[in-house]
Design an enzyme around this catalytic site. Sequence first.
Site, mmCIF file in Angstrom:
data_model
loop_
_atom_site.group_PDB
_atom_site.id
_atom_site.type_symbol
_atom_site.label_atom_id
_atom_site.label_comp_id
_atom_site.label_asym_id
_atom_site.label_seq_id
_atom_site.Cartn_x
_atom_site.Cartn_y
_atom_site.Cartn_z
ATOM 1 N N LYS A 189 3.394 33.830 -11.995
ATOM 2 C CA LYS A 189 4.213 32.629 -12.198
ATOM 3 C C LYS A 189 4.596 32.076 -10.836
ATOM 4 O O LYS A 189 5.497 32.577 -10.172
ATOM 5 C CB LYS A 189 5.479 32.953 -13.001
ATOM 6 C CG LYS A 189 6.104 31.689 -13.560
ATOM 7 C CD LYS A 189 7.569 31.813 -13.895
ATOM 8 C CE LYS A 189 8.437 31.715 -12.696
ATOM 9 N NZ LYS A 189 8.276 30.465 -11.895
ATOM 10 N N GLU A 264 9.615 41.137 -2.079
ATOM 11 C CA GLU A 264 9.383 40.607 -0.732
ATOM 12 C C GLU A 264 10.336 39.429 -0.574
ATOM 13 O O GLU A 264 10.076 38.339 -1.085
ATOM 14 C CB GLU A 264 7.919 40.160 -0.668
ATOM 15 C CG GLU A 264 7.322 40.271 0.704
ATOM 16 C CD GLU A 264 5.865 39.898 0.671
ATOM 17 O OE1 GLU A 264 5.063 40.700 0.165
ATOM 18 O OE2 GLU A 264 5.534 38.793 1.117
ATOM 19 N N CYS A 298 9.627 33.277 5.382
ATOM 20 C CA CYS A 298 10.534 34.431 5.323
ATOM 21 C C CYS A 298 10.630 35.127 6.669
ATOM 22 O O CYS A 298 11.642 35.736 6.977
ATOM 23 C CB CYS A 298 10.110 35.382 4.222
ATOM 24 S SG CYS A 298 8.402 35.867 4.332
ATOM 25 N N GLU A 394 20.248 33.188 5.492
ATOM 26 C CA GLU A 394 18.941 32.573 5.651
ATOM 27 C C GLU A 394 19.087 31.067 5.411
ATOM 28 O O GLU A 394 19.518 30.653 4.344
ATOM 29 C CB GLU A 394 17.963 33.179 4.631
ATOM 30 C CG GLU A 394 16.542 32.853 4.950
ATOM 31 C CD GLU A 394 15.565 33.611 4.054
ATOM 32 O OE1 GLU A 394 15.890 33.869 2.878
ATOM 33 O OE2 GLU A 394 14.469 33.924 4.551
#
Length: 501
Positions: A189, A264, A298, A394
Amino acid sequence: MSERALTLHQAMQSVGLNPLPQSFVNGQLLDGDGETIELIDPYSEERLFTYHDANASLANLACDAASSAQSHWYKDLTGAARGQVMQAIAQTVLEHSESLATIEAIVAGKPIRDCRVEVAKVAEMMAYYAGWCDKMHGDVIPVPSGHLNYTMREPVGVVFQITPWNAPLFTAGWQIAPAIATGNAVVIKPSELTPITTVALVKLAESVGLPKGLVNVLCGLGPTAGQAAIEHPAVRKVIFVGSPETGRIVATAAAAQLKPAVLELGGKSANIIYSDANLKHACLGAQAAIFSGAGQSCVAGSRLLVHASIKDELLELLANGMNRIKLGDPLDDSTEVGPISNRRQYEHVTQMISQAKDQGASIRTRQSDTDQGFFVPPTVIDGASSKADAAQKEIFGPVVTALTFETEAEAIALANDTHFGLAGAVWTADVGRAHRIANAVRAGTFWINSYKAIHVSSPFGGSLNSGFGRSSGTDALMEYTMAKSVWVDTGETPQIAFGYV
Ligand code: ADP
């Protein structure tokens, strides 16, 4: 229809898709029946499509199809035959490179030059893992009981992969390639905001021999289609790439079904620059680390740790470099940085910058070249504390927070002063120091006088809020298989009796 929409439709047609996002389940392009999802071009702000969430109904069909296809793929085909199919996938991906890159550039807002590189990387991933298909074997273990004991690596079965919007095709290849090489079937997905290139990849793969239903793509939402796939009994493992917040929800949902997960997640990676580094080189590296992909990576080097003695010089160099970066239309060959990929993320990035400003940090930024689209110009936040949100959270945009250090111990402490453990780098001419720092910084990937190099043959992953488990390299082969231990009585067994169970 705008010229841009026409370009997109033509690219979709040339990879065998209809001009709207549709799930790909058991070899068929299907419309969902769930809520309406809207896709907006992040550059022109034009509405590209509306489509319907795949919902639990398509998720269940996809998991059933994957379950049937898996045993054929693993049991009826030799490893070499599976490898040949994967080589053919690599080839067709390269042949359709321009169409795939065009779709990605428009829908994700990523510069087309970056998209071309990512398409080539996907072909490389397929070719790399093609080579592993006939090389998966176990060990013979010299057990003390006189038995012959050997191990085999068996596929997990059906795996469910959830991927984000920042590098949709790249991440699909990164996860699908090791999964199918090791004999698994996949339900994937992609983000509901960027699903099309994943469907294109799988449709192209089927056109060159990937069995129908071996890989199925759900275009839709996490809490509906995603949750249904996690709960489906055929799914034996969940692989999630995305934010820590959603990773926690996904891992919890998988754990409730006693299913393992690989996560992850994000990072706040330290890029440490010493005074003895080649400053020009380090500055170019620091720019690439945070501004490429508009910082939506990331592993972005979002915490710049600079030796206090060179701070002013380095930030000046960085500001000059920022002014030379070409922002613009992702479809333009010369564009180096495109817009933020979607409105929600754009709002998050701009809110983080204004919060840092309100908290007293100084903001160096440059003018945007365009007044349309979700653009955030390259930005440096200076003067924030290591504990401020700008240095801890982040941002996932072209925004770097600069901090200074005096000693090596201080650099290491600052680098480890986050809740993440994904990546990091040091720039220095002192080899011993470089290795000491590489050893001391908590990171799954660490660079010395470099940044952002990753390759399908090398393991990738993190710890703490950056997740757990590894993708790529031989580590991914382990994640996508399980050991089976077989014991054979050879007749020479001296004492079977006690003590072995
Ligand atoms: P973002 O919020 O920036 O899209 P996420 O980490 O939330 O990043 O999304 C990554 C992926 O996780 C996307 O494919 C998204 O649809 C999916 N997702 C979001 N919520 C859930 C959920 N509850 N269950 C499963 N998948 C989810």
